[in-house]
Design an enzyme around this catalytic site. Sequence first.
Site, mmCIF file in Angstrom:
data_model
loop_
_atom_site.group_PDB
_atom_site.id
_atom_site.type_symbol
_atom_site.label_atom_id
_atom_site.label_comp_id
_atom_site.label_asym_id
_atom_site.label_seq_id
_atom_site.Cartn_x
_atom_site.Cartn_y
_atom_site.Cartn_z
ATOM 1 N N ASP A 35 -22.907 -34.862 98.789
ATOM 2 C CA ASP A 35 -23.950 -35.213 97.821
ATOM 3 C C ASP A 35 -23.900 -34.343 96.577
ATOM 4 O O ASP A 35 -24.501 -34.679 95.562
ATOM 5 C CB ASP A 35 -25.327 -35.076 98.468
ATOM 6 C CG ASP A 35 -25.604 -36.154 99.497
ATOM 7 O OD1 ASP A 35 -24.797 -37.095 99.602
ATOM 8 O OD2 ASP A 35 -26.623 -36.057 100.204
ATOM 9 N N ALA A 39 -23.460 -40.031 104.773
ATOM 10 C CA ALA A 39 -22.868 -39.039 105.665
ATOM 11 C C ALA A 39 -21.384 -39.310 105.885
ATOM 12 O O ALA A 39 -20.577 -38.374 105.944
ATOM 13 C CB ALA A 39 -23.614 -39.033 106.996
ATOM 14 N N GLY A 84 -23.098 -28.720 106.252
ATOM 15 C CA GLY A 84 -23.470 -30.109 106.492
ATOM 16 C C GLY A 84 -22.256 -30.886 106.968
ATOM 17 O O GLY A 84 -21.278 -30.316 107.449
ATOM 18 N N GLU A 139 -36.547 -46.799 107.771
ATOM 19 C CA GLU A 139 -36.599 -46.248 109.135
ATOM 20 C C GLU A 139 -37.899 -45.493 109.375
ATOM 21 O O GLU A 139 -38.492 -45.591 110.457
ATOM 22 C CB GLU A 139 -35.383 -45.352 109.355
ATOM 23 C CG GLU A 139 -34.082 -46.146 109.413
ATOM 24 C CD GLU A 139 -32.826 -45.301 109.374
ATOM 25 O OE1 GLU A 139 -31.729 -45.843 109.594
ATOM 26 O OE2 GLU A 139 -32.936 -44.087 109.111
#
Length: 443
Positions: free
Chosen positions: A312, A328, A25, A183
């Site tokens: 995370d 992020a 990630g 969103e």
Amino acid sequence: MADPAPATSATHVEGHPHVVIIGAGFAGLAAASELGGTPVNVTLIDRRNYHLFVPLLYQVASAALSPADIAEPIRRILSRHSNIEVMLGEVAGIDKQARTVALADGTAVAYDRLIVATGSTHSYFGHDEWAQHAPGLKTIEDARQIRARVLMAFEQAEICRNKVEQQDLITTVVVGAGPTGVEMAGAIAELSRHTLARDFRNIRPETARVLLVEAGPRVLPAFPPELSDYAHKALEKLGVTVMVNTPVEDVTAEGVTLGGRFVRAGTVIWGAGVRASPAGSWLGVDTDKAGRVKVGPDLTVPGYPEIFVLGDTALAMHDDGSPLPGLAQVAKQQGEHVGSHLAGHLAKGEAMPPFRFKNRGNLATIGRNSAVADFGSRKIKGFVAWVLWGLVHVYLLIGFSNRLLVSMQWLVAYLTYHRGARLITGERKAPVQENHERRSAAE
């Protein structure tokens, strides 16, 4: 049970220390990139062969982008670094004493330093049975499933002749009003009111209901109240029904229970909570209620200075003692920090400095021409924030081709309201169809 395969250091240069990174990630990839070209052997392990740009995953779920637009093969990203090996594998455990990572196929990978950056998954707050009815949004598979459910609901409504059931089918409930929920709700509202409006004959997609449900007092709770208020009004302008101070009490195949009232819905989407990957159980260390591993200022596990936990998966703290948010930019900065200092630490014995998060702003888009941006002393909303949001996300996409494709598709969508990824894949028979058949049989 067969004995595991012999441990391997997978070294590229004999005598160089070996760093194993679990997870590709934002954190893991940033750490690997920083270690590329250094006198360190690196092995990056991930169960998928691609890096996924999760902040744009909701656009795959709402049929605006295809999965390939926001994903890039890990090997391609790191191909220029000869000291980095990529392994496709599922981690089954970690032996801290032997300093090995056990994979599901029986392979054991030895390490001198270990970086764990395995991210997070959905949290249903003790109601895991809700997951089958309310998918979250963390993977491409999640996005495809949500896209299929949303589009199939409209298809089922088109062939349904009962007006009440039609409206139930084209009702979408989004649980959780953080950035993902906001969103997602805005994107589905635009999809139904603009893109799908001319595609059907027996239903009016523009009358579709989109409910955004939040247990707390306001949407986007991590943003300042003035931006939260703006987002609330912008969502309502799009036709989204915003319900704050409304906890979800139950989720079934037919809909959700909110404040003692049952709301039928063709699609329910979960964006209310996350929990860390099982890295804490692999390591056998203390975690918080969300499963995050408690780490020190240098992002190492207390008592194990050779193990770093990032993103995370980690419970890292601000200087004031408050937890760092699961963003992020936090994960990416942590990966850059560890990667940039680790080579010197291994080669020269330099101490790993404490991590300091530099907040570069927080952005969230609501819909066409509408977004919010929080830069601390400066707050932006509306069209300017929306353009800024687009520029930042295109810039952060990995690969020139991805940036070009996404930019062109956004331009076409802006001018025409057209969304080209409206494909129903994976599910041949949506759950909403089964619900309709069960209700009809019962009647």
